[in-house]
Design an enzyme around this catalytic site. Structure first.
Site, PDB file in Angstrom:
ATOM      1  N   ASP A  46       0.832  -1.211   0.000  1.00 39.91           N
ATOM      2  CA  ASP A  46       0.000   0.000   0.000  1.00 39.91           C
ATOM      3  C   ASP A  46       0.866   1.260   0.000  1.00 39.91           C
ATOM      4  O   ASP A  46       0.689   2.152  -0.829  1.00 39.91           O
ATOM      5  CB  ASP A  46      -0.887   0.038   1.263  1.00 39.91           C
ATOM      6  CG  ASP A  46      -2.151  -0.783   1.136  1.00 39.91           C
ATOM      7  OD1 ASP A  46      -2.707  -0.840   0.039  1.00 39.91           O
ATOM      8  OD2 ASP A  46      -2.566  -1.373   2.147  1.00 39.91           O
ATOM      9  N   GLU A  69      -4.723   7.530   0.576  1.00 36.44           N
ATOM     10  CA  GLU A  69      -5.159   6.763   1.743  1.00 36.44           C
ATOM     11  C   GLU A  69      -4.073   6.630   2.798  1.00 36.44           C
ATOM     12  O   GLU A  69      -4.354   6.600   3.999  1.00 36.44           O
ATOM     13  CB  GLU A  69      -5.615   5.365   1.316  1.00 36.44           C
ATOM     14  CG  GLU A  69      -6.159   4.541   2.476  1.00 36.44           C
ATOM     15  CD  GLU A  69      -6.793   3.240   2.037  1.00 36.44           C
ATOM     16  OE1 GLU A  69      -7.531   2.654   2.843  1.00 36.44           O
ATOM     17  OE2 GLU A  69      -6.539   2.808   0.904  1.00 36.44           O
ATOM     18  N   ASP A 124      -6.392   5.476  -4.221  1.00 37.90           N
ATOM     19  CA  ASP A 124      -6.375   4.293  -3.367  1.00 37.90           C
ATOM     20  C   ASP A 124      -5.305   3.375  -3.948  1.00 37.90           C
ATOM     21  O   ASP A 124      -5.484   2.791  -5.016  1.00 37.90           O
ATOM     22  CB  ASP A 124      -7.733   3.582  -3.371  1.00 37.90           C
ATOM     23  CG  ASP A 124      -7.825   2.546  -2.262  1.00 37.90           C
ATOM     24  OD1 ASP A 124      -6.773   2.041  -1.840  1.00 37.90           O
ATOM     25  OD2 ASP A 124      -8.950   2.244  -1.816  1.00 37.90           O
ATOM     26  N   ILE A 126      -4.064   0.435  -3.045  1.00 37.76           N
ATOM     27  CA  ILE A 126      -4.551  -0.937  -3.180  1.00 37.76           C
ATOM     28  C   ILE A 126      -5.972  -0.972  -2.626  1.00 37.76           C
ATOM     29  O   ILE A 126      -6.184  -0.947  -1.414  1.00 37.76           O
ATOM     30  CB  ILE A 126      -3.688  -1.974  -2.437  1.00 37.76           C
ATOM     31  CG1 ILE A 126      -2.284  -2.044  -3.022  1.00 37.76           C
ATOM     32  CG2 ILE A 126      -4.340  -3.363  -2.519  1.00 37.76           C
ATOM     33  CD1 ILE A 126      -1.390  -3.078  -2.362  1.00 37.76           C
ATOM     34  N   ASP A 127      -6.940  -1.014  -3.529  1.00 32.42           N
ATOM     35  CA  ASP A 127      -8.343  -1.128  -3.133  1.00 32.42           C
ATOM     36  C   ASP A 127      -8.715  -2.607  -3.212  1.00 32.42           C
ATOM     37  O   ASP A 127      -8.545  -3.236  -4.250  1.00 32.42           O
ATOM     38  CB  ASP A 127      -9.216  -0.307  -4.085  1.00 32.42           C
ATOM     39  CG  ASP A 127     -10.675  -0.334  -3.674  1.00 32.42           C
ATOM     40  OD1 ASP A 127     -10.949  -0.012  -2.516  1.00 32.42           O
ATOM     41  OD2 ASP A 127     -11.524  -0.674  -4.520  1.00 32.42           O
ATOM     42  N   THR A 129      -8.181  -4.957  -0.093  1.00 32.85           N
ATOM     43  CA  THR A 129      -7.100  -5.565   0.683  1.00 32.85           C
ATOM     44  C   THR A 129      -7.268  -7.074   0.831  1.00 32.85           C
ATOM     45  O   THR A 129      -6.319  -7.840   0.647  1.00 32.85           O
ATOM     46  CB  THR A 129      -7.021  -4.913   2.076  1.00 32.85           C
ATOM     47  OG1 THR A 129      -6.734  -3.524   1.930  1.00 32.85           O
ATOM     48  CG2 THR A 129      -5.943  -5.567   2.919  1.00 32.85           C
ATOM     49  N   HIS A 212     -18.983  -5.226   3.586  1.00 31.31           N
ATOM     50  CA  HIS A 212     -18.912  -4.030   2.761  1.00 31.31           C
ATOM     51  C   HIS A 212     -20.271  -3.620   2.224  1.00 31.31           C
ATOM     52  O   HIS A 212     -20.487  -2.459   1.884  1.00 31.31           O
ATOM     53  CB  HIS A 212     -17.964  -4.263   1.578  1.00 31.31           C
ATOM     54  CG  HIS A 212     -16.534  -4.429   1.988  1.00 31.31           C
ATOM     55  ND1 HIS A 212     -15.577  -4.980   1.167  1.00 31.31           N
ATOM     56  CD2 HIS A 212     -15.907  -4.137   3.150  1.00 31.31           C
ATOM     57  CE1 HIS A 212     -14.409  -4.992   1.791  1.00 31.31           C
ATOM     58  NE2 HIS A 212     -14.591  -4.490   2.995  1.00 31.31           N
ATOM     59  N   SER A 236     -13.038  -5.152  -4.645  1.00 33.66           N
ATOM     60  CA  SER A 236     -12.459  -3.857  -5.022  1.00 33.66           C
ATOM     61  C   SER A 236     -13.254  -3.107  -6.089  1.00 33.66           C
ATOM     62  O   SER A 236     -14.360  -3.499  -6.472  1.00 33.66           O
ATOM     63  CB  SER A 236     -11.014  -4.042  -5.508  1.00 33.66           C
ATOM     64  OG  SER A 236     -10.980  -4.509  -6.849  1.00 33.66           O
ATOM     65  N   LYS A 239     -15.251  -4.050  -9.496  1.00 36.26           N
ATOM     66  CA  LYS A 239     -16.702  -4.130  -9.745  1.00 36.26           C
ATOM     67  C   LYS A 239     -17.141  -3.042 -10.712  1.00 36.26           C
ATOM     68  O   LYS A 239     -17.989  -3.263 -11.585  1.00 36.26           O
ATOM     69  CB  LYS A 239     -17.462  -4.022  -8.424  1.00 36.26           C
ATOM     70  CG  LYS A 239     -17.268  -5.225  -7.507  1.00 36.26           C
ATOM     71  CD  LYS A 239     -18.116  -5.127  -6.262  1.00 36.26           C
ATOM     72  CE  LYS A 239     -17.569  -4.116  -5.272  1.00 36.26           C
ATOM     73  NZ  LYS A 239     -16.270  -4.532  -4.691  1.00 36.26           N
ATOM     74  N   ARG A 253     -23.604  -0.937  -3.454  1.00 38.99           N
ATOM     75  CA  ARG A 253     -22.861  -0.900  -2.186  1.00 38.99           C
ATOM     76  C   ARG A 253     -23.824  -0.280  -1.180  1.00 38.99           C
ATOM     77  O   ARG A 253     -23.944   0.950  -1.085  1.00 38.99           O
ATOM     78  CB  ARG A 253     -21.574  -0.097  -2.311  1.00 38.99           C
ATOM     79  CG  ARG A 253     -20.694  -0.188  -1.049  1.00 38.99           C
ATOM     80  CD  ARG A 253     -19.359   0.453  -1.285  1.00 38.99           C
ATOM     81  NE  ARG A 253     -18.546   0.547  -0.090  1.00 38.99           N
ATOM     82  CZ  ARG A 253     -17.509  -0.234   0.200  1.00 38.99           C
ATOM     83  NH1 ARG A 253     -17.189  -1.212  -0.637  1.00 38.99           N
ATOM     84  NH2 ARG A 253     -16.809  -0.057   1.289  1.00 38.99           N
ATOM     85  N   ASP A 266     -12.294   5.437  -2.600  1.00 41.86           N
ATOM     86  CA  ASP A 266     -12.889   4.128  -2.846  1.00 41.86           C
ATOM     87  C   ASP A 266     -13.842   4.124  -4.039  1.00 41.86           C
ATOM     88  O   ASP A 266     -14.294   3.044  -4.446  1.00 41.86           O
ATOM     89  CB  ASP A 266     -13.659   3.651  -1.609  1.00 41.86           C
ATOM     90  CG  ASP A 266     -12.748   3.140  -0.510  1.00 41.86           C
ATOM     91  OD1 ASP A 266     -11.647   2.656  -0.834  1.00 41.86           O
ATOM     92  OD2 ASP A 266     -13.132   3.230   0.671  1.00 41.86           O
TER      93      ASP A 266
END
Length: 323
Positions: A46, A69, A124, A126-127, A129, A212, A236, A239, A253, A266
């Protein structure tokens, strides 16, 4: 207004971070530790990914403002020396030369903006994790925001399967179109959302992790809409990429707790990729996502992304179920 220089710099930055993350994930899957202590390898990646994105952008564009982030303060103390060394080693390897730890911290620190200026980037590194840790899907998400509106989105999805059988793609959205560069290709392919004739032919895309977004609520919404296909569950902002190129038609979401507000990094890049591919993205109340309020979407709750044809009907059912 987005310049070709900015677009090319962003594409290069995300590609560089994707290469770094792919190497780090490969070492993780092989059981190799990336630090001397018990620090999480994903944490190392990250921080390192944020550093190389900033290096790439500032090298080509000069000074920038970034909402990122990661915070370099998390690496600065003596008890984080092994983590700091691991981050510095990853960055040095990706750039092809030794870099001082202080320089790496400076690059990461560029991401400390509060997101309240007229023009800034958000990242971000690394979206997704948990997807990264499983050796599965994750994304590097970079966006440029101007006067509260996303004007450029770049989404790196190193593990996303492509229709041609290859793996990995970078999606770029700007100027009224969304394109993909599959598996490191130099020539882009234009992408567009699916156009199912009826809602019953649509397919949901949702988070792998139920924490989530509520899977039970999503199943109820699908039932009321007459959708029978199994949901496409993927980690992540991949999508958003799936909706943008027609792998799925609807991404939900849904709020999982009262008062929660999404972080801007995000969603900024992914939502713009969908919109430029012909789709529609709002919150669960049908309001546009508002990026004028700092590091979170303070005026929005939840996310609904669709191919656009039945967006109003989807919102109607979502509101009814959440009520």
């Amino acid at each position: 207004m987005v310049t070709d220089l900015e677009r090319n710099a962003a594409l290069h930055a995300v590609r560089s971070a994707a290469t770094l993350c792919s190497a780090a994930q490969g070492r993780l899957v092989a059981g190799e530790t990336l630090t001397k202590g018990d620090d999480s390898p994903v944490t190392v990646a990250d921080f390192a990914a944020q550093a190389v994105v900033v290096e790439a952008l500032t090298d080509r564009l000069g000074s920038i403002e970034l909402v990122g982030e990661e915070d370099p303060a998390d690496l600065a103390s003596d008890d984080q020396a092994s983590l700091r060394d691991g981050v510095t080693a990853l960055v040095s390897t990706q750039l092809g030369h030794d870099v001082a730890a202080g320089q790496v911290l400076d690059w990461i620190g560029v991401g400390g903006s509060d997101g309240r200026s007229d023009r800034y980037w958000t990242l971000d590194p690394i979206d997704g994790t948990k997807g990264f840790l499983r050796g599965d899907q994750y994304a590097i998400a970079l966006a440029l925001i101007e006067d509260g509106e996303v004007v450029l989105g770049v989404l790196g999805c190193p593990n996303l399967p492509n229709p041609d059988g290859s793996t990995g793609a970078v999606f770029v959205a700007s100027g009224g179109e969304a394109v993909a560069y599959p598996a490191g290709a130099t020539d882009p392919v234009r992408v567009g959302v699916a156009e199912p004739a009826t809602l019953a032919e649509a397919r949901f895309c949702e988070s792998v992790e139920s924490g989530h977004s509520s899977h039970d609520d999503a199943a109820e919404i699908a039932s009321r809409l007459g959708i029978v296909a199994e949901p496409y569950r993927i980690d992540s902002q991949c999508k958003y990429a799936a909706v943008a190129r027609g792998d799925a038609s609807i991404y939900l979401r849904l709020p999982t707790r009262p008062g929660y507000r999404e972080k801007i990094w995000d969603h900024a890049a992914g939502k713009f990729v969908v919109e430029q591919a012909g789709g529609v993205v709002t919150d669960v109340d049908g309001a546009p996502l508002d990026f004028r309020h700092g590091r979170r979407l303070e005026e929005n709750r939840g996310i609904v992304a669709t191919d656009g044809r039945f967006h109003d009907r989807v919102i109607e059912v979502v509101r009814d179920v959440l009520a």
